[in-house]
Design an enzyme around this catalytic site. Structure first.
Site, short mmCIF file in Angstrom:
data_model
loop_
_atom_site.label_atom_id
_atom_site.label_comp_id
_atom_site.label_asym_id
_atom_site.label_seq_id
_atom_site.Cartn_x
_atom_site.Cartn_y
_atom_site.Cartn_z
N SER A 120 0.87 -1.18 0.00
CA SER A 120 0.00 0.00 0.00
C SER A 120 0.90 1.23 0.00
CB SER A 120 -0.94 -0.01 1.21
OG SER A 120 -0.22 -0.23 2.41
N GLU A 164 1.27 5.59 0.77
CA GLU A 164 0.73 6.74 1.50
C GLU A 164 1.14 8.04 0.82
OE1 GLU A 164 0.47 6.68 5.82
OE2 GLU A 164 1.62 8.55 5.83
N ALA A 188 -2.70 18.09 11.40
CA ALA A 188 -2.95 18.26 12.83
C ALA A 188 -4.30 18.93 13.06
CB ALA A 188 -1.84 19.10 13.46
N ARG A 208 -5.35 8.98 16.76
CA ARG A 208 -5.60 10.06 17.72
C ARG A 208 -5.28 11.39 17.06
NH1 ARG A 208 -1.86 11.99 22.59
NH2 ARG A 208 -0.83 12.77 20.72
N ASP A 235 -2.59 14.80 16.10
CA ASP A 235 -1.95 15.88 16.85
C ASP A 235 -2.77 17.15 16.71
OD1 ASP A 235 0.37 14.32 17.50
OD2 ASP A 235 1.03 14.60 15.42
N TYR A 295 3.57 1.38 17.10
CA TYR A 295 4.93 1.94 17.22
C TYR A 295 5.90 0.88 17.76
CZ TYR A 295 2.32 6.22 16.59
OH TYR A 295 1.50 7.18 16.07
N LYS A 333 -6.90 -0.60 20.99
CA LYS A 333 -7.43 -0.27 19.65
C LYS A 333 -7.93 -1.51 18.93
CE LYS A 333 -3.66 2.36 18.69
NZ LYS A 333 -2.77 3.32 17.98
N GLN A 388 16.58 15.82 6.16
CA GLN A 388 15.14 15.76 6.37
C GLN A 388 14.77 14.52 7.19
OE1 GLN A 388 12.56 14.59 3.01
NE2 GLN A 388 11.39 16.46 3.37
N PHE A 393 13.17 14.61 10.98
CA PHE A 393 11.84 14.04 11.15
C PHE A 393 11.86 12.88 12.14
CE2 PHE A 393 8.10 11.62 9.29
CZ PHE A 393 7.15 12.47 9.81
N HIS A 449 3.81 -1.16 3.66
CA HIS A 449 3.15 0.13 3.45
C HIS A 449 4.24 1.19 3.25
CE1 HIS A 449 -0.07 3.14 3.93
NE2 HIS A 449 0.76 3.84 4.69
#
Length: 273
Positions: free
Chosen positions: A5, A7, A41, A96, A98, A134, A154, A201, A205, A255
């Protein structure tokens, strides 16, 4: 053939939208199971997210909208779920999320598990729900065990599958999956894969989101300086090796965080054949 998949994030300009359309056409050659679109966010990009999701569906590819709940009311979530159903969306990545900086918590949801439970109560099985997890522990979690329990919550609330934060240590993924299964969370856990194309970057990140870049990888990237070609070649080698190990170890899918670029993801999938 292992499912993949992709993103994307919603573009901010007409030029960015045109570029993303071209990138998607290139990446559709990989026959993704679905494409997901991120959510800013506090829901700040929700219009752009829904527009991009609608375009992907119109292009004949299954699309999942990211859907975050922090700062949201139940009424707003209910309205947006109805909007997504009317668009023909069948998948959600429930998060959830940010809040934009400077905002208080607010809203009627505190955890993603509450959002998953609410979606199921409102819409039954209308959506396939992916959630985040995570392997290296959420940066705001009180402990690894607390983070694991949050993931289990979850799943118990009705999640169908999970997509991980990106990582470069395969052992962290396999350990996380084993520990989650021991607690009864036996949904598919799909590794999130971040190609390495830009060292500054990536390091910035990763420091912000709690993803560990192994010291040897970090030092090699820093040693390349501004040599973009060497960074991309080394990054491809590192991530292709990671993907191969994950596939051999039984990962159910991969993914790819494309960053709205085609080349690195295409090259990785080519290396994996």
């Amino acid at each position: 053939m292992l499912p993949i998949s992709l993103e994307f994030f919603p573009p901010k300009t007409p030029e960015g939208a045109d570029k993303l359309r071209a990138v998607r056409q290139q990446l559709y050659a990989l026959k993704p199971e679905f494409c997901s679109v991120t959510y800013g966010a506090g829901g700040s990009t929700h219009a752009g997210t829904f527009t991009t999701v609608s375009e992907i569906l119109a292009e004949g590819v299954d699309a999942a909208s990211h859907f975050s709940c922090i700062g949201a009311t139940r009424a707003r979530v209910r309205d947006q779920l109805a909007q997504l159903q009317a668009m023909g969306v069948k998948r959600l990545v429930a998060l959830r999320g940010d809040l934009p900086s400077g905002y208080g918590i607010g809203g009627e949801f505190q955890y993603a598990s509450e959002l998953v439970e609410f979606i199921r109560a409102e819409t039954g099985r209308a959506f396939r729900i992916e959630v985040a997890c995570y392997p290296e522990t959420h940066p705001q979690a009180k402990s690894p065990q607390a983070d694991l329990q949050a993931f289990v919550a979850k799943v118990r609330a009705g999640a169908d599958a999970a997509i991980t934060q990106y990582f470069y240590n395969a052992d962290s993924y396999f350990r996380f999956v084993d520990e989650a299964r021991k607690l009864g969370a036996d949904v598919p856990v799909v590794p999130g894969i971040m190609p390495i194309t830009n060292s500054s970057q990536l390091l910035r990140f990763s420091d912000a989101c709690g993803a560990e870049v192994p010291r040897w990888v970090r030092l090699r990237l820093q040693a390349f300086g501004d040599d973009a070609a060497s960074i991309k070649a080394f990054g491809h080698e590192v991530v292709a090796s990671l993907c191969e190990r994950l596939v051999r170890g039984g990962a159910p899918a991969l993914h790819f965080y494309t960053m709205n670029q085609a080349q690195a993801t295409s090259a990785l999938c080519g290396a994996l054949k």
